[in-house]
Design a protein around this motif. Structure first.
Motif, PDB file in Angstrom:
ATOM      1  N   TYR A 236       0.827  -1.215   0.000  1.00 41.85           N
ATOM      2  CA  TYR A 236       0.000   0.000   0.000  1.00 41.85           C
ATOM      3  C   TYR A 236       0.857   1.260   0.000  1.00 41.85           C
ATOM      4  O   TYR A 236       0.630   2.196  -0.787  1.00 41.85           O
ATOM      5  N   ILE A 237       1.874   1.295   0.869  1.00 43.88           N
ATOM      6  CA  ILE A 237       2.696   2.497   1.009  1.00 43.88           C
ATOM      7  C   ILE A 237       3.501   2.769  -0.260  1.00 43.88           C
ATOM      8  O   ILE A 237       3.615   3.913  -0.705  1.00 43.88           O
ATOM      9  N   SER A 238       4.073   1.729  -0.864  1.00 38.85           N
ATOM     10  CA  SER A 238       4.870   1.934  -2.080  1.00 38.85           C
ATOM     11  C   SER A 238       3.998   2.449  -3.226  1.00 38.85           C
ATOM     12  O   SER A 238       4.419   3.317  -3.995  1.00 38.85           O
ATOM     13  N   ARG A 239       2.793   1.922  -3.318  1.00 36.43           N
ATOM     14  CA  ARG A 239       1.889   2.371  -4.383  1.00 36.43           C
ATOM     15  C   ARG A 239       1.527   3.842  -4.212  1.00 36.43           C
ATOM     16  O   ARG A 239       1.556   4.613  -5.173  1.00 36.43           O
ATOM     17  N   MET A 240       1.199   4.244  -2.984  1.00 42.66           N
ATOM     18  CA  MET A 240       0.817   5.627  -2.741  1.00 42.66           C
ATOM     19  C   MET A 240       2.021   6.562  -2.866  1.00 42.66           C
ATOM     20  O   MET A 240       1.891   7.683  -3.360  1.00 42.66           O
ATOM     21  N   THR A 241       3.199   6.100  -2.422  1.00 44.80           N
ATOM     22  CA  THR A 241       4.401   6.919  -2.568  1.00 44.80           C
ATOM     23  C   THR A 241       4.694   7.178  -4.035  1.00 44.80           C
ATOM     24  O   THR A 241       5.039   8.303  -4.432  1.00 44.80           O
ATOM     25  N   ARG A 242       4.573   6.154  -4.851  1.00 40.47           N
ATOM     26  CA  ARG A 242       4.798   6.317  -6.292  1.00 40.47           C
ATOM     27  C   ARG A 242       3.837   7.346  -6.870  1.00 40.47           C
ATOM     28  O   ARG A 242       4.229   8.222  -7.652  1.00 40.47           O
ATOM     29  N   SER A 243       2.570   7.260  -6.485  1.00 38.50           N
ATOM     30  CA  SER A 243       1.566   8.190  -7.001  1.00 38.50           C
ATOM     31  C   SER A 243       1.878   9.624  -6.574  1.00 38.50           C
ATOM     32  O   SER A 243       1.826  10.555  -7.382  1.00 38.50           O
ATOM     33  N   PHE A 244       2.218   9.821  -5.298  1.00 31.81           N
ATOM     34  CA  PHE A 244       2.527  11.162  -4.807  1.00 31.81           C
ATOM     35  C   PHE A 244       3.781  11.723  -5.478  1.00 31.81           C
ATOM     36  O   PHE A 244       3.840  12.911  -5.819  1.00 31.81           O
TER      37      PHE A 244
END
Length: 355
Positions: A236-244
């Protein structure tokens, strides 16, 4: 005051104070309504499920007069609105009733098992954040490359594969076959009476007591479940970090920084990630809340004596006081962490404090 008269500093300051007080008041009202909604949902779930709490206490073969007397003692013969008021008043006093399974007060049982869940979820979140953030940044910087595809596949597997299946496979491979880690449970039975819980977080307790053999044994039992929850959090965190990060790298200030000759390392880690950190904090806090409330399957697979396993065992034995008490605690933690997330957002982003 005329239209052309400037606003005096004192008036502006009072206006800003009133605005902040109003915002705080609205926020507290929302929290109060959310918590009352949580209590209402748990109360009515406890009343509509096909399990009679009285029969769970006295047994199916108890005489009718014993059943009726117990029902009267518990207040279950009163109208539902009155029962709800009594229920809310007791919960606000920390009274969740007595567990049928353990014969202890539910609040005491929860105080005993919750530190185990807290320890596991905290380690899982730390692993997820420490690995997921660099993965997300790398995937954003190397967009559409092989590295990006690998990171996205890792996240997709973490989202798609059932966590209980991953837990069973991890036990089969790394414990049963290879013997690299300790097995289910929180520690070996030989340490049952040598470890004295102080905080309930046994890694900390054994370290403070200098019991390094017990510390290593407990750490060995933590490896698999914490890595499993860490992987779930990482996805979850890696996906959201990539998006941000993709959003930040497309901003004009990044173009300006490159035009000034700043290094890519400084731009990515010193500027883009710093701006992405504001919403990312919210993601990490919510991920932590999700691990605290969603570790039921992990605790069941690894026989981890935490809140999730306690609720599961209580549900299987129709111990509704324990189930509802655990549900309220989980919901309260989630509401509390949402509050922390909002406060951190306001602290990290000055723009929100100006509103």
């Amino acid at each position: 005051m005329t239209l052309t008269e400037p606003v005096r500093p004192g008036v502006r300051k009072r206006s800003r104070s009133l605005s902040r007080a109003s915002a705080v008041g609205r926020f507290l009202v929302i929290v109060l309504i959310t918590y009352l909604g949580l209590l209402a949902v748990t109360f009515f779930i406890g009343r509509v499920i096909p399990v009679d709490p009285v029969l769970a206490i006295v047994g199916d073969r108890a005489p009718a007069h014993v059943v009726e007397r117990t029902r009267e003692e518990l207040g279950l013969n009163k109208p539902l609105p009155e029962q709800f008021v009594i229920y809310v008043s007791k919960v606000l006093q920390g009274d969740f009733g007595t567990s049928v399974l353990t014969s202890n007060r539910v609040i005491d049982d929860i105080a005993r098992v919750f530190p185990a869940t807290l320890e596991l979820a905290t380690l899982g979140t730390l692993i997820g954040a420490l690995v997921g953030i660099p993965f997300g940044v790398l995937a954003a910087v190397k967009r559409d490359s092989l590295v990006d595809q690998i990171v996205r596949i890792i996240g997709l597997v973490g989202y798609s594969v059932p966590i209980f299946w991953l837990g069973l496979m991890a036990l089969l491979v790394f414990y049963a076959r290879l013997g690299w880690t300790e097995g289910p449970g929180r520690f070996d039975i030989v340490y049952e009476y040598t470890v004295t819980p102080v905080t309930g977080i046994l890694l900390l307790d054994t370290a403070m007591a200098g019991q390094w053999d017990a510390f290593r044994n407990i750490a060995g039992h933590l490896v698999l479940p914490s890595l499993l929850l860490g992987y779930f959090s990482l996805a979850y965190i890696s996906r959201m970090t990539r998006s941000f990060m993709l959003n930040e790298l497309a901003q004009e200030y990044v173009v300006a920084a490159r035009a000034k000759g700043l290094s890519e390392t400084s731009i990515i880690w010193g500027h883009a990630l710093r701006n992405a950190a504001v919403p990312l904090v919210t993601v990490i806090v919510l991920s932590y809340a999700g691990l605290l409330e969603g570790s039921v399957l992990t605790e069941s697979v690894f026989a981890w004596p935490g809140l999730g396993l306690y609720i599961t065992n209580s549900l299987q034995n129709a111990d509704m006081n324990a189930v509802l008490g655990g549900t309220i605690v989980v919901g309260s933690v989630f509401v509390g962490l949402n509050l922390v997330s909002d406060l951190l957002y306001r602290f990290l982003d000055p723009r929100t404090r100006m509103r």
